[in-house]
Motif scaffolding. Structure first.
Motif, PDB file in Angstrom:
ATOM      1  N   ILE A 372       0.833  -1.196   0.000  1.00  0.00           N
ATOM      2  CA  ILE A 372       0.000   0.000   0.000  1.00  0.00           C
ATOM      3  C   ILE A 372       0.871   1.250   0.000  1.00  0.00           C
ATOM      4  O   ILE A 372       1.770   1.390   0.837  1.00  0.00           O
ATOM      5  CB  ILE A 372      -0.926   0.045   1.226  1.00  0.00           C
ATOM      6  N   ALA A 373       0.618   2.147  -0.957  1.00  0.00           N
ATOM      7  CA  ALA A 373       1.182   3.496  -0.906  1.00  0.00           C
ATOM      8  C   ALA A 373       0.235   4.308  -0.038  1.00  0.00           C
ATOM      9  O   ALA A 373      -0.834   4.752  -0.485  1.00  0.00           O
ATOM     10  CB  ALA A 373       1.299   4.089  -2.300  1.00  0.00           C
ATOM     11  N   LYS A 374       0.592   4.484   1.235  1.00  0.00           N
ATOM     12  CA  LYS A 374      -0.323   5.055   2.218  1.00  0.00           C
ATOM     13  C   LYS A 374      -0.711   6.494   1.911  1.00  0.00           C
ATOM     14  O   LYS A 374      -1.779   6.954   2.306  1.00  0.00           O
ATOM     15  CB  LYS A 374       0.310   4.965   3.608  1.00  0.00           C
ATOM     16  N   LEU A 380      -0.734  -1.455  -4.623  1.00  0.00           N
ATOM     17  CA  LEU A 380       0.107  -1.660  -5.797  1.00  0.00           C
ATOM     18  C   LEU A 380       0.438  -3.141  -5.990  1.00  0.00           C
ATOM     19  O   LEU A 380       0.464  -3.917  -5.029  1.00  0.00           O
ATOM     20  CB  LEU A 380       1.399  -0.852  -5.672  1.00  0.00           C
ATOM     21  N   LYS A 381       0.738  -3.492  -7.230  1.00  0.00           N
ATOM     22  CA  LYS A 381       1.013  -4.884  -7.567  1.00  0.00           C
ATOM     23  C   LYS A 381       2.031  -4.945  -8.703  1.00  0.00           C
ATOM     24  O   LYS A 381       1.984  -4.132  -9.641  1.00  0.00           O
ATOM     25  CB  LYS A 381      -0.291  -5.576  -7.985  1.00  0.00           C
ATOM     26  N   ASP A 382       2.957  -5.906  -8.612  1.00  0.00           N
ATOM     27  CA  ASP A 382       3.911  -6.122  -9.703  1.00  0.00           C
ATOM     28  C   ASP A 382       3.166  -6.618 -10.932  1.00  0.00           C
ATOM     29  O   ASP A 382       2.220  -7.427 -10.829  1.00  0.00           O
ATOM     30  CB  ASP A 382       4.976  -7.149  -9.307  1.00  0.00           C
ATOM     31  N   VAL A 397       4.311  -0.610 -12.648  1.00  0.00           N
ATOM     32  CA  VAL A 397       3.644  -1.157 -11.461  1.00  0.00           C
ATOM     33  C   VAL A 397       2.159  -0.844 -11.575  1.00  0.00           C
ATOM     34  O   VAL A 397       1.777   0.287 -11.885  1.00  0.00           O
ATOM     35  CB  VAL A 397       4.228  -0.537 -10.174  1.00  0.00           C
ATOM     36  N   LYS A 398       1.328  -1.840 -11.314  1.00  0.00           N
ATOM     37  CA  LYS A 398      -0.112  -1.675 -11.465  1.00  0.00           C
ATOM     38  C   LYS A 398      -0.750  -1.143 -10.188  1.00  0.00           C
ATOM     39  O   LYS A 398      -0.429  -1.584  -9.086  1.00  0.00           O
ATOM     40  CB  LYS A 398      -0.752  -3.012 -11.841  1.00  0.00           C
ATOM     41  N   ILE A 399      -1.655  -0.159 -10.336  1.00  0.00           N
ATOM     42  CA  ILE A 399      -2.493   0.285  -9.217  1.00  0.00           C
ATOM     43  C   ILE A 399      -3.696  -0.653  -9.175  1.00  0.00           C
ATOM     44  O   ILE A 399      -4.594  -0.582 -10.011  1.00  0.00           O
ATOM     45  CB  ILE A 399      -2.945   1.748  -9.384  1.00  0.00           C
ATOM     46  N   GLU A 400      -3.678  -1.559  -8.213  1.00  0.00           N
ATOM     47  CA  GLU A 400      -4.710  -2.587  -8.135  1.00  0.00           C
ATOM     48  C   GLU A 400      -6.033  -2.029  -7.609  1.00  0.00           C
ATOM     49  O   GLU A 400      -7.111  -2.421  -8.034  1.00  0.00           O
ATOM     50  CB  GLU A 400      -4.223  -3.717  -7.219  1.00  0.00           C
ATOM     51  N   TYR A 401      -5.923  -1.080  -6.661  1.00  0.00           N
ATOM     52  CA  TYR A 401      -7.135  -0.566  -6.017  1.00  0.00           C
ATOM     53  C   TYR A 401      -6.834   0.792  -5.416  1.00  0.00           C
ATOM     54  O   TYR A 401      -5.749   1.021  -4.884  1.00  0.00           O
ATOM     55  CB  TYR A 401      -7.582  -1.543  -4.924  1.00  0.00           C
ATOM     56  N   THR A 402      -7.806   1.703  -5.484  1.00  0.00           N
ATOM     57  CA  THR A 402      -7.656   3.017  -4.851  1.00  0.00           C
ATOM     58  C   THR A 402      -8.800   3.235  -3.871  1.00  0.00           C
ATOM     59  O   THR A 402      -9.962   2.953  -4.173  1.00  0.00           O
ATOM     60  CB  THR A 402      -7.662   4.153  -5.889  1.00  0.00           C
ATOM     61  N   ALA A 429       5.899   1.976  -3.728  1.00  0.00           N
ATOM     62  CA  ALA A 429       5.106   2.461  -2.591  1.00  0.00           C
ATOM     63  C   ALA A 429       5.989   3.223  -1.610  1.00  0.00           C
ATOM     64  O   ALA A 429       5.610   4.283  -1.110  1.00  0.00           O
ATOM     65  CB  ALA A 429       4.427   1.287  -1.901  1.00  0.00           C
ATOM     66  N   GLN A 430       7.163   2.681  -1.354  1.00  0.00           N
ATOM     67  CA  GLN A 430       8.092   3.329  -0.421  1.00  0.00           C
ATOM     68  C   GLN A 430       8.551   4.682  -0.951  1.00  0.00           C
ATOM     69  O   GLN A 430       8.639   5.665  -0.204  1.00  0.00           O
ATOM     70  CB  GLN A 430       9.293   2.413  -0.184  1.00  0.00           C
ATOM     71  N   LEU A 431       8.826   4.751  -2.255  1.00  0.00           N
ATOM     72  CA  LEU A 431       9.280   5.998  -2.880  1.00  0.00           C
ATOM     73  C   LEU A 431       8.192   7.069  -2.815  1.00  0.00           C
ATOM     74  O   LEU A 431       8.463   8.232  -2.489  1.00  0.00           O
ATOM     75  CB  LEU A 431       9.688   5.727  -4.334  1.00  0.00           C
TER      76      LEU A 431
END
Length: 459
Positions: A372-374, A380-382, A397-402, A429-431
């Protein structure tokens, strides 16, 4: 004498004439209604009237806790944990002969519940967290060194084992789904090092989620008095069966002020079984995301994550009403049901789909690590090689859900963050979170939309 009788006769005649005249002149009957206000019954609140011997005997039997207390008090143990900590004193470096470090023992205490005759004990993870030594004291004051079998920090449960060379008294698990609001329960533990303490109360609520604690979301709430030292102790029904592990209190003072919370026995038992069989907890999921904007009764499906080659019985917009005939009113109740299940378990999910009640048999899947990119609530998903080929990208990188449905970027591909190509969901996500926490406010994310268009997102 004649004169006397004459006077009497005249008096009688006069009375008769008077009565006759009154009847002639006032022939109607006069009725007087006397109305009085109804009296109010005042009953003292600490007094229970006796209606009959039979009802009194039934009431007394219903609130007799002696059997449950006797069966439980010997299976609840005192847990003492000793932690070796290091303290640094800078003055010792400059003015002493040491290296500035001093080791000291920190001792904590709590409770635990023996759940098998061969010495397995359930307690809270926070009772034994980081302990170097764990000592168990039985109700008969016998002491044993405990082995830590495993822990689950998310649900605050730990499993210990002692070798006692004898069969130990234990408390059997009950089905916590069957406990009802208003039912009597006992809390058994060692508050303030006062061993073998029993308090009584009722179940105040089920599926309680505590504000600010998003890991444990399905507590049993009671008004049985629980204080520091009770953690890890037993919450039992009037039959002496384990319905929960006492874990937390709601307090501004650090002491009990009215409410306590316990991890349901179904969750505790499932965690114990997982730790014994696998060494780690097996988390089961439905494969859905929840619509957090839905505030009515039930849990609304916001998104369904399809597994390749698997038919998904749920659809976006479905409202989950029950699982295995257990009513689901809110997310915490759904979470509690899933936490007590394993991947591969079959469950019957009753849903409201456009006004129709349907029951779907669903096989639970294993929870995979969510990235999760908080900052934005993006999951996010590879990208798989198949997805890269389909979307015509080399890296991304795929945004799986927002979480924010007003700016729904589900399915978008992140290709670059501040000009740097990304191909790993965890690093992306960390970046994003690191950049958001920095003072720089002109960061740029490059994306590819669902239609293949290139878009930019500044934050």
């Amino acid at each position: 004498m004649k004169k006397f009788f004459g006077l009497v006769g005249m008096a009688v005649l006069g009375g008769a004439l008077t009565l006759g005249g009154y009847k002639l002149l006032f022939n109607e009957t006069v009725v007087v209604n006397n109305k009085t206000a109804g009296t109010t019954s005042i009953v003292q609140t600490n007094y229970t009237p006796t209606f009959n011997k039979k009802s009194t005997a039934v009431a007394a039997a219903a609130i007799d806790f002696t059997l449950a207390a006797e069966q439980t008090v010997h299976s609840v143990v005192h847990v003492k944990n000793t932690t070796i900590r290091t303290q640094t004193n800078p003055l010792d470096i400059f003015f002493g002969n040491g290296n500035g470090q001093r080791k000291f023992e920190q001792v904590g205490t709590g409770s635990g519940v023996i759940i098998s005759s061969d010495g397995y004990i359930v307690t809270n993870n926070h009772v034994i967290d980081n302990a170097n030594d764990i000592q168990i004291t039985l109700n008969n004051q016998k002491k044993f060194k405990a082995e830590l079998i495993g822990t689950d920090a998310n649900n605050d449960i730990a499993l210990l084992k002692i070798d006692a060379d004898m069969e130990l008294p234990f408390t059997p698990f009950a089905n916590s789904d069957n406990i009802k609001i208003g039912e009597w329960v006992l809390a058994v533990g060692n508050p303030y090092n006062l061993t073998s303490t029993v308090t009584a109360g009722i179940v105040s609520a089920k599926g309680r989620d505590l504000e600010g604690n998003r890991n444990i979301e399905s507590f049993i709430q009671t008004d049985a008095a629980v204080n520091p030292g009770n953690s890890g102790g037993a919450l039992v029904n009037t039959r002496g069966e384990l319905v929960g592990i006492n874990t937390a209190i709601s307090s501004k003072t650090g002491s009990f002020i009215g409410y306590s919370f316990a991890v349901p026995s179904n969750i505790a038992k499932k965690i114990v079984d997982d730790l014994l069989e696998f060494g780690v907890v097996q988390e089961a999921i439905l494969g859905i995301a929840i619509d957090t904007d839905y505030t009515e009764e039930g849990v609304k499906v916001g998104k369904v994550f399809y597994e390749e080659g698997k038919k998904m019985e749920l659809k976006e917009g479905d409202i989950i009403k029950s699982i295995n005939n257990v009513k689901i009113s809110k997310f915490s109740e759904l979470k509690g049901q899933l936490t007590s299940k394993r991947p591969g378990d079959n469950i019957n999910v009753t849903i409201d789909r456009d006004g129709d009640l349907l029951t779907k048999n669903i096989v639970l899947t294993k929870k995979v690590k969510q990235i999760i990119a908080k900052t934005f609530g993006w999951q996010l998903k590879d990208l798989t090689p198949k997805e890269k080929k389909k979307r015509n990208v080399i890296k991304g990188v795929k945004i799986e859900y927002t979480a924010d449905k007003r700016n729904d970027l589900s399915g978008y591909i992140i290709t670059k963050i501040n000009g740097e190509e990304v191909d790993n969901a965890e690093k992306a996500a960390q970046l994003i979170d690191n950049l958001s926490n920095s003072n720089y406010r002109n960061n740029l994310i490059e994306l590819i939309s669902l239609t293949g268009d290139k878009e930019r997102f500044r934050f």
